[in-house]
Design an enzyme around this catalytic site. Structure first.
Site, mmCIF file in Angstrom:
data_model
loop_
_atom_site.group_PDB
_atom_site.id
_atom_site.type_symbol
_atom_site.label_atom_id
_atom_site.label_comp_id
_atom_site.label_asym_id
_atom_site.label_seq_id
_atom_site.Cartn_x
_atom_site.Cartn_y
_atom_site.Cartn_z
ATOM 1 N N ASP A 199 0.877 -1.171 0.000
ATOM 2 C CA ASP A 199 0.000 0.000 0.000
ATOM 3 C C ASP A 199 0.918 1.226 0.000
ATOM 4 O OD1 ASP A 199 -2.062 1.784 0.104
ATOM 5 O OD2 ASP A 199 -3.117 0.811 1.746
HETATM 6 C C1 BGC Z 1 -4.978 3.418 0.241
HETATM 7 C C2 BGC Z 1 -5.047 2.503 -0.965
HETATM 8 C C3 BGC Z 1 -4.832 3.288 -2.218
HETATM 9 C C4 BGC Z 1 -3.493 3.992 -2.134
HETATM 10 C C5 BGC Z 1 -3.164 4.821 -3.351
HETATM 11 C C6 BGC Z 1 -3.708 4.248 0.243
HETATM 12 O O1 BGC Z 1 -3.774 5.231 1.228
HETATM 13 O O2 BGC Z 1 -5.036 2.673 1.418
HETATM 14 O O3 BGC Z 1 -6.284 1.864 -1.002
HETATM 15 O O4 BGC Z 1 -4.897 2.447 -3.336
HETATM 16 O O5 BGC Z 1 -3.495 4.861 -1.008
HETATM 17 O O6 BGC Z 1 -3.982 5.931 -3.434
#
Ligand code: BGC
Length: 768
Positions: free
Chosen positions: A228
């Site tokens: 993530d």
């Molecule tokens: C979120 C993800 C997301 C990523 C990119 C993170 O903060 O948990 O779900 O895909 O950011 O935006």
């Protein structure tokens, strides 16, 4: 043609390839023929950012279709529709040059308070897994990659980079991993994103067990594992676990990986394997052919989805559909300024946006007028309420659009409670004193307290229904659309009834999953706890009859007949109660479902085959799935209403002569001891990459303590939940987003640990 093989690359080049080349771009290396791929959120529409990249939904993004959110789509109980939605997403992704869609998200809704529940499908693993698999197949139909997330056990937003989910193996497997297992095996996603949190003491991103052993080993996943955004905490452990790509670009991570290889903490062959998986992905990613997108058609499809998602929760004395020419006062801020999606990384800039007011103007009812009624931020405004009551007095029927404001359901924070703002329920009370028919339309991404619903004759749950949700709501109000959604999560009577209520937000660092497998309806139903609206529930404008149900050991079948006067859809649901001899209350669990559309008077034979997930229970002592035993099989119209039951015996029925556990014994056995003190016993804490900002106050350097103080002050000036997320962030996360390189990162840690000037010099001059 590639000039080199992966093995021929020098170590520092290899280590550079383990992190993205930019915020949304994967690594590239011409020597081995690896092109960079573009990754983009998200689950219900694309968030392609042309400037100011961020992972929080701040700033702009290019227009794309905003489909209903996952919570809404799951309420359609129509996986074919989910697959089609995926295909639309895949087509838009290809058109916009996106190689990987960061979705769907399929975390389990352990508590209705999780701020991101709107982005997830259900409280049920089977329903979540089936929908996620369908989305994946749709997204990948044209070659675009799907990335399921967040693996695993991520069920709270508060402190999501920090908390440790303490969960027993049976609960982990049955409740939190089954959805991912189904999505991986049936959907075959190109990628999986690890979650920010820890599971039983290890960050998911560093968990060899979750990534290498279970995901790759047991489920046969051979795709890419991505972190993530900012969710890599220990570079060497992450690569060892089997994670291939750190996102977004981290300037100091190549040096960390290189040092780990040189010091023997990381085997270079694992680096090669991670690169080879990226290379394979990049080859596939660049084969996609983009076609033009018909945005209007996509918007029409978004409307079709919304029409299938809406759940009619209450309809007394045929209050709905509204009659032709019925004189309606439309009240509520949400009627004209729709709430159609949640906030955070999934935020879409829609290509179009309808609303209930505009749609009602051209409908079969007579719109007497519109009044805002209340402020959606919850602040009191008596003039708005007065105007609404005045308008309502001149109409026959009141359509009141209530819901949660934008700031109430978002990434990084959880909801404080399940209530709608008091100004809304107060207005409902005032309106009900007029004695007119009231229809409430609810716009929110999750469960809200509906104890006020005795004041309305009908209640439609519109969820967050995307950019064309207004038309869908008016379609249901006027009867042009027959509602066919069913709840994908239970509506408890009171917040205190939620099984994890007392422990969910108790600790910032640890999360005891003491309720175990008893999540949502799997808790309410066997324990006989009354709920407001059960899982699987929803009304229609027509009626169905279920006859000739049989179970042949391989499937269950039933004849469904539409005995009403209009076309509609029934959702046949299969629940199975597994043999859990040790539990006093054994839950029935969803194991199959089928939505069937029938014209008035028509009937159809519906067959739900058993599958690999129907008959299985995680055997704790043996550490594997077991099948033997006697299973109760039931067909129903929701998780509490059954019209057929039978028994299926698999293998030998094991004898049990032990003592059965009550729920409270089961719960107490899963509570872990109090957290150890965080303050070091003696001396000062030595800050490292994993140290949380909160703990910097225990370090030697004044700069560390100042940093901790500022972040606490920043936290205090805002929402308490947000503050928690802030102060517990690990240093590595902050340094990554500050775009520090390895020398600056080292300098920062040195300054925190007391060598202020040496550290500062490194941070400024970027030299050792
Ligand atoms: C979120 C993800 C997301 C990523 C990119 C993170 O903060 O948990 O779900 O895909 O950011 O935006």
């Amino acid at each position: 043609m590639p000039k080199k093989s992966i093995e021929q690359l020098d170590l520092s080049t290899k280590c550079r390839l383990l992190t993205g080349s930019a915020f949304w771009q994967s690594a590239e290396c011409a020597d081995i023929g690896m092109q960079s791929a573009t990754l983009s959120d998200g689950p219900h529409g694309l968030r392609v950012q042309d400037r100011m990249p961020n992972h929080l939904g701040i700033g702009t993004s290019c227009p794309s279709t905003c489909f209903p959110t996952a919570a809404a789509m799951a309420s359609s109980w129509d996986v074919e529709l989910g697959e089609e939605l995926g295909a639309y997403l895949g087509a838009e992704a290809a058109f916009m040059g996106v190689n990987m869609v960061l979705g769907p998200g399929l975390n389990i809704k352990r508590s209705p308070k999780c701020g991101r529940n709107f982005e997830y499908f259900s409280e049920d693993a089977y329903l979540s897994g089936r929908f996620a698999a369908a989305y994946v197949q749709g997204i990948q139909r044209n070659g675009t990659a799907a990335c399921i997330k967040h693996y695993a056990v991520n069920s709270r937003e508060r402190g999501r980079m920090v908390y440790d989910c303490r969960v027993d193996e049976q609960t982990l497997r049955e409740t939190y991993l089954t959805g991912f297992e189904i999505a991986v095996k049936e959907g075959r996603p190109a990628a999986v994103m690890t979650a920010y949190n820890k599971v039983n003491g290890t960050y998911c991103n560093s968990s060899r067990r979750l990534v290498n052993d279970i995901l790759r080993g047991e489920w046969g996943f051979d795709g890419l594992v991505v972190s993530d955004w900012g969710g890599t905490y220990d570079k060497a452990a992450s690569v060892r676990a089997g994670v291939d790509l750190e996102m977004p670009r981290c300037n100091f991570s190549p040096a960390e990986a290189e040092e780990a290889v040189r010091s023997g903490r990381l085997d270079e062959r694992l680096v090669d394997i991670a690169i080879s998986r990226q290379l394979k992905f990049s080859e596939r990613a660049h084969m996609v052919r983009a076609k033009d997108v018909d945005w209007q058609e996509h918007s029409r499809f978004a409307r079709r989805c919304a029409e299938n998602c809406l759940v009619l929760l209450k309809n007394e004395k045929g209050a709905l559909p509204l009659a032709v020419g019925e004189r309606v006062a439309l009240i509520g801020d949400f009627a004209r300024t729709p709430r159609y999606q949640g906030a955070g990384s999934s935020l879409v800039n829609p290509t179009f946006l309808d609303n209930i007011y505009d749609e009602m103007l051209g409908s079969s009812v007579e719109l007497v007028g519109f009044a805002r009624g209340f402020r959606r931020d919850g602040r009191h405004d008596p003039a708005l309420a007065r105007e609404a009551v005045k308008l309502a007095s001149s109409a026959d029927t009141i359509v009141l659009c209530m819901g949660l404001g934008e700031g109430m359901e978002l990434e990084s924070a959880d909801r404080a409670d399940l209530c709608l703002p008091q100004v809304q329920t107060a207005l409902l009370n005032e309106l009900s004193a007029l004695g007119k028919k009231i229809v409430v339309v609810l716009s929110c991404g999750g469960v809200v307290d509906t104890s006020w619903d005795d004041k309305c004759a009908a209640l439609i749950h519109a969820h967050l229904a995307g950019q064309s949700g207004g038309a869908a709501v008016v379609g249901v109000l006027t009867g042009e659309v027959n509602p066919s959604g069913r709840l994908a999560e239970s509506y408890p009577l009171r917040e205190e009834d939620v099984p994890c209520h007392e422990i969910y937000n108790k600790h910032a660092y640890k999360m005891d999953y003491a309720e175990g497998i008893y999540v949502g309806y799997k808790y309410y139903n066997p324990l006989g706890i009354p709920v407001k609206y059960p899982f699987g529930y929803g009304l229609s404008y027509t009626d169905f009859e279920y006859t000739d149900a049989v179970c042949d050991g391989k499937s269950v079948s039933v004849t469904v007949k539409n005995i009403g006067a209009r076309r509609g859809a029934a959702v046949v649901q299969l629940y199975v109660r597994a043999p859990r001899a040790e539990l006093e209350h054994s839950p029935s669990e969803l194991k199959g479902f089928k939505k069937v559309f029938l014209d008035a008077g028509d009937s159809a034979r519906v067959c739900i085959p058993f599958d690999d997930y129907t008959f299985r229970v995680w055997d704790m002592p043996a550490g594997c799935w077991k099948e033997e035993g006697s299973y109760l099989v039931a067909l129903g119209t929701d998780s509490r209403t059954f019209f057929f039951t039978d028994t299926v015996v698999r293998g030998r029925v094991p004898a049990f002569d032990g003592q059965k556990l009550t729920f409270s014994q089961y719960f107490s056995a899963r509570l872990s001891p109090e957290e150890p003190k965080r303050k070091p016993e003696k001396g000062r804490l030595v800050a490292g990459m994993l140290t949380e900002i909160y703990d910097l106050k225990y370090c030697k350097g004044t700069v560390a303590r100042l940093f901790a103080w500022i972040s606490r002050m920043y936290g205090r000036s805002r929402d308490e939940l947000l503050a928690h997320s802030m102060v517990h962030l690990p240093i590595r996360f902050i340094l990554l987003f500050m775009k520090f390189n390895e020398v600056q990162a080292e300098g920062f840690l040195e300054a925190c640990n007391g060598s202020f000037f040496r550290g500062l010099k490194k941070m400024i001059f970027k030299k050792r």
